[in-house]
Scaffold this motif. Structure first.
Motif, PDB file in Angstrom:
ATOM      1  N   MET A 116      47.089  30.817  58.776  1.00  0.00           N
ATOM      2  CA  MET A 116      46.407  31.199  60.020  1.00  0.00           C
ATOM      3  C   MET A 116      46.798  32.621  60.393  1.00  0.00           C
ATOM      4  SD  MET A 116      46.612  29.377  63.787  1.00  0.00           S
ATOM      5  CE  MET A 116      45.907  27.858  63.172  1.00  0.00           C
ATOM      6  N   SER A 117      45.825  33.444  60.771  1.00  0.00           N
ATOM      7  CA  SER A 117      46.091  34.822  61.140  1.00  0.00           C
ATOM      8  C   SER A 117      46.808  34.878  62.488  1.00  0.00           C
ATOM      9  CB  SER A 117      44.790  35.613  61.215  1.00  0.00           C
ATOM     10  OG  SER A 117      43.946  35.085  62.224  1.00  0.00           O
ATOM     11  N   GLU A 118      47.412  36.022  62.749  1.00  0.00           N
ATOM     12  CA  GLU A 118      48.074  36.223  64.033  1.00  0.00           C
ATOM     13  C   GLU A 118      47.024  36.317  65.143  1.00  0.00           C
ATOM     14  OE1 GLU A 118      51.381  36.467  64.976  1.00  0.00           O
ATOM     15  OE2 GLU A 118      51.762  35.657  62.976  1.00  0.00           O
ATOM     16  N   PRO A 119      47.263  35.699  66.302  1.00  0.00           N
ATOM     17  CA  PRO A 119      46.298  35.779  67.403  1.00  0.00           C
ATOM     18  C   PRO A 119      46.373  37.137  68.106  1.00  0.00           C
ATOM     19  CG  PRO A 119      48.234  34.596  68.139  1.00  0.00           C
ATOM     20  CD  PRO A 119      48.434  34.881  66.659  1.00  0.00           C
ATOM     21  N   LEU A 120      45.292  37.481  68.807  1.00  0.00           N
ATOM     22  CA  LEU A 120      45.371  38.656  69.681  1.00  0.00           C
ATOM     23  C   LEU A 120      46.403  38.403  70.769  1.00  0.00           C
ATOM     24  CD1 LEU A 120      42.545  39.221  68.309  1.00  0.00           C
ATOM     25  CD2 LEU A 120      41.987  40.457  70.400  1.00  0.00           C
ATOM     26  N   LEU A 121      46.355  37.205  71.349  1.00  0.00           N
ATOM     27  CA  LEU A 121      47.360  36.791  72.329  1.00  0.00           C
ATOM     28  C   LEU A 121      47.426  35.271  72.338  1.00  0.00           C
ATOM     29  CD1 LEU A 121      45.825  35.584  75.113  1.00  0.00           C
ATOM     30  CD2 LEU A 121      45.283  37.988  75.394  1.00  0.00           C
ATOM     31  N   ALA A 122      48.540  34.758  72.824  1.00  0.00           N
ATOM     32  CA  ALA A 122      48.705  33.305  72.908  1.00  0.00           C
ATOM     33  C   ALA A 122      49.618  32.975  74.076  1.00  0.00           C
ATOM     34  CB  ALA A 122      49.279  32.748  71.609  1.00  0.00           C
ATOM     35  N   LEU A 123      49.183  32.062  74.914  1.00  0.00           N
ATOM     36  CA  LEU A 123      49.997  31.529  75.999  1.00  0.00           C
ATOM     37  C   LEU A 123      50.291  30.071  75.663  1.00  0.00           C
ATOM     38  CD1 LEU A 123      47.951  32.889  79.060  1.00  0.00           C
ATOM     39  CD2 LEU A 123      49.831  34.013  77.834  1.00  0.00           C
ATOM     40  N   GLU A 124      51.564  29.708  75.647  1.00  0.00           N
ATOM     41  CA  GLU A 124      51.960  28.357  75.275  1.00  0.00           C
ATOM     42  C   GLU A 124      52.807  27.745  76.380  1.00  0.00           C
ATOM     43  OE1 GLU A 124      53.716  28.214  71.363  1.00  0.00           O
ATOM     44  OE2 GLU A 124      52.596  29.999  70.744  1.00  0.00           O
ATOM     45  N   ASN A 125      52.220  26.783  77.092  1.00  0.00           N
ATOM     46  CA  ASN A 125      52.915  26.031  78.137  1.00  0.00           C
ATOM     47  C   ASN A 125      53.573  26.936  79.177  1.00  0.00           C
ATOM     48  OD1 ASN A 125      52.350  23.477  76.870  1.00  0.00           O
ATOM     49  ND2 ASN A 125      53.974  23.947  75.397  1.00  0.00           N
ATOM     50  N   VAL A 126      52.851  27.978  79.606  1.00  0.00           N
ATOM     51  CA  VAL A 126      53.417  28.921  80.570  1.00  0.00           C
ATOM     52  C   VAL A 126      53.114  28.473  81.998  1.00  0.00           C
ATOM     53  CG1 VAL A 126      53.211  30.843  78.949  1.00  0.00           C
ATOM     54  CG2 VAL A 126      51.390  30.433  80.613  1.00  0.00           C
ATOM     55  N   THR A 127      53.939  28.945  82.919  1.00  0.00           N
ATOM     56  CA  THR A 127      53.706  28.800  84.352  1.00  0.00           C
ATOM     57  C   THR A 127      53.321  30.163  84.895  1.00  0.00           C
ATOM     58  OG1 THR A 127      55.276  26.984  84.580  1.00  0.00           O
ATOM     59  CG2 THR A 127      54.755  28.218  86.580  1.00  0.00           C
ATOM     60  N   VAL A 128      52.289  30.208  85.721  1.00  0.00           N
ATOM     61  CA  VAL A 128      51.793  31.465  86.275  1.00  0.00           C
ATOM     62  C   VAL A 128      51.912  31.399  87.790  1.00  0.00           C
ATOM     63  CG1 VAL A 128      49.843  33.049  86.443  1.00  0.00           C
ATOM     64  CG2 VAL A 128      50.205  31.722  84.344  1.00  0.00           C
ATOM     65  N   ARG A 129      52.527  32.419  88.375  1.00  0.00           N
ATOM     66  CA  ARG A 129      52.740  32.465  89.818  1.00  0.00           C
ATOM     67  C   ARG A 129      52.086  33.708  90.425  1.00  0.00           C
ATOM     68  NH1 ARG A 129      56.955  29.106  91.496  1.00  0.00           N
ATOM     69  NH2 ARG A 129      58.101  28.107  89.781  1.00  0.00           N
ATOM     70  N   HIS A 130      51.708  33.572  91.693  1.00  0.00           N
ATOM     71  CA  HIS A 130      51.245  34.711  92.480  1.00  0.00           C
ATOM     72  C   HIS A 130      51.773  34.530  93.893  1.00  0.00           C
ATOM     73  CE1 HIS A 130      48.928  38.013  93.980  1.00  0.00           C
ATOM     74  NE2 HIS A 130      48.231  37.244  94.792  1.00  0.00           N
ATOM     75  N   LEU A 131      52.556  35.510  94.357  1.00  0.00           N
ATOM     76  CA  LEU A 131      53.249  35.403  95.636  1.00  0.00           C
ATOM     77  C   LEU A 131      54.100  34.134  95.599  1.00  0.00           C
ATOM     78  CD1 LEU A 131      50.349  36.590  98.007  1.00  0.00           C
ATOM     79  CD2 LEU A 131      52.246  37.929  97.056  1.00  0.00           C
ATOM     80  N   ASN A 132      53.883  33.207  96.511  1.00  0.00           N
ATOM     81  CA  ASN A 132      54.704  31.991  96.536  1.00  0.00           C
ATOM     82  C   ASN A 132      53.974  30.785  95.943  1.00  0.00           C
ATOM     83  OD1 ASN A 132      56.880  33.270  97.829  1.00  0.00           O
ATOM     84  ND2 ASN A 132      55.850  33.062  99.818  1.00  0.00           N
TER      85      ASN A 132
END
Length: 502
Positions: free
Chosen positions: A1-17
């Motif tokens: 499998m080729s390398e992805p442009l980007l990959a998010l794996e099980n991340v948490t995303v926050r903004h302010l609180n």
């Protein structure tokens, strides 16, 4: 499998609180182009902003393999050691943020109508020439984007005087001038007329052919031909991903429509019975020009109480300028033969005498509306026709504003700052702000922008019921025929500033 442009794996995303995403996983492979679909508030805009690197990611793992490699190549070619993958990503947001020539954000809504105040605002050419190039030998040049996006004739126009559709084209042009590897588009078809929407597939094909990967938030019924994959978002999570060939928008599970409390609607309308007039609007041979450009050309039009009109025409036809004459914002109205609410303009009436008779919504109002106050205070400001609540909240008026919130299914957002709610909620709050005084005239310029199909249907139902049980006058602008309420029975069409039949 080729390398992805980007990959998010099980991340948490926050903004302010707030936590926007938990355990978010998304992988972008070379050759893929994605559409993000889902109900309003499902997280489409937040995911685009996350992919642009503008939100805080904690936990999980975020990698940008191919973007990092390309950034190193660009850094060497441009002799810029600080070049990172973020400069290879261009995001075109739903709500633009323009700055003055002095690099402040002091652009305000009425500024678009005051000739002496617009000199501090950049022109289209100023704005595009200021975009930093991210490539030594760019494919997307100023001349190419100006021609392809039909901006050449607008080069000397101040940003604040652009129509909503023209603004959308400008933002896309600026994004392309950065020659990104990844282009993120938040509802790019919003505000575009039928001709521009029809040409969008061809434009997108040219963008993709130049090597740019595209991810766009869009309606499930407006997924362009070049898209290869679709992600369905629900309540802040990626609920499903599918190749476009296997995507069927009618199979999406939609939330049921809120039940309209017609007894409460009638009670709210009865709180402030509107005054009675013989003539709501009359324009006699009205012509509006800016420099050598004629925006409205000898317009004659009369609107009687209780009439419901659709105002139609392509981007730049003069619709927004016409509405600005009716809403009291355009100072050129004083030089014209215009009658509003039985009074000739310039006969001693104030702008507030006009505005208190009108409930007004437009894309430009949304774009420049201050956003720090709570949703409840934004709606209460409709009693005073101010851009935000500029005086202490009054309990009786706040109570009425809250009842309108409840009627539109928004009560849970009452105390939330306007800037922290979803774009669709912001737009519905501005609609509630227009309804709160029960004025005799509604001027609604593309009021359903940013709403999902269920929200649009609910709002049209509310508006049709208001028209059925009251004598309100309505002037309604939309590029989508299906958005126009059933209560509309007459049409005024503009093309190049002139009234045309059909």
């Amino acid at each position: 499998m080729s390398e992805p442009l980007l990959a998010l794996e099980n991340v948490t995303v926050r903004h302010l609180n707030r936590v926007l995403f938990s355990n978010l996983t998304f992988r972008l492979e070379p050759g893929q182009h994605w559409a993000l679909v889902g109900e309003s508030g499902s997280g489409k805009s937040a995911l685009l902003t996350t992919l642009a690197g503008q939100l805080t990611i904690t936990g999980g793992r975020a990698t940008y393999s191919q973007l990092d490699a390309l950034a190193q190549e660009r850094a060497a070619a441009t002799h810029d050691p600080l070049f990172t993958w973020r400069r290879l990503v261009s995001l075109v947001p739903a709500r633009p943020s323009f700055r003055t020539l002095a690099n402040t954000t002091d652009i305000y809504y009425q500024q678009r109508f005051n000739a002496t105040d617009t000199d501090s605002v950049p022109t289209v050419e100023d704005y595009l020439r200021a975009v930093p190039l991210a490539a030594a030998a760019p494919h997307w040049t100023y001349e190419r984007v100006a021609t392809l996006l039909r901006l050449t004739h607008l080069q000397a126009q101040r940003l604040i005087k652009l129509s909503n559709g023209e603004t959308r084209r400008l933002l896309l042009a600026a994004a392309l001038l950065r020659n990104p590897a990844l282009l993120l588009l938040d509802m790019p078809l919003t505000g575009l007329d039928a001709q521009s929407r029809a040409a969008f597939d061809e434009l997108l094909a040219a963008i993709m052919a130049s090597g740019i990967t595209v991810i766009m938030a869009t309606s499930p019924h407006e997924v362009p031909a070049g898209i290869t994959h679709v992600a369905v978002l629900q309540a802040g999570r990626v609920a499903a991903t599918v190749e476009k060939a296997g995507f069927h928008p009618d199979q999406l599970t939609a939330a049921g429509l809120p039940t309209l409390d017609e007894t409460e609607l009638r009670a709210l309308l009865a709180l402030t019975p509107p005054p009675q007039f013989q003539t709501i609007v009359r324009l006699d041979d009205v012509t509006i020009s800016y420099g050598n450009k004629t925006v409205l050309d000898h317009i004659n039009w009369e609107v009687k109480p209780g009439e419901r009109w659709a105002l139609t025409g392509p981007n730049g036809a003069g619709k927004s300028t016409l509405l600005s004459l009716l809403n009291g914002d355009n100072p050129q109205a004083y030089r014209q033969r215009i009658t509003l609410f039985d009074r000739r303009r310039g006969s001693g009436e104030s702008i507030w005498d006009i505005k208190r008779q009108i409930g007004f919504v437009s894309p430009e109002l949304f774009q420049y509306f201050p956003a720090r106050q709570s949703c409840l205070h934004i709606i209460e400001s409709g009693f005073y026709e101010t851009l935000g609540l500029l005086r202490p909240s009054q309990p009786d008026k706040a109570a009425i504003a809250r009842r309108w919130l409840r009627l539109l299914g928004l009560e849970e957002h009452a105390a939330t700052p306007f800037r922290q709610v979803a774009t669709s909620v912001q737009r519905l709050c501005l609609l509630a702000r227009a309804l709160v005084r029960n004025p005799p005239l509604y001027l609604f310029d593309e009021p359903c922008q940013g709403l999902d199909a269920q929200q649009q249907q609910h709002f049209r139902h509310v508006l049709d019921r208001i028209c059925q049980v009251s004598n309100v006058t309505l002037i309604y602008v939309s590029h989508y025929p299906h958005e126009i309420p059933q209560s509309v029975t007459q049409v005024l069409r503009l093309e190049q500033g002139r009234r045309v039949e059909g």
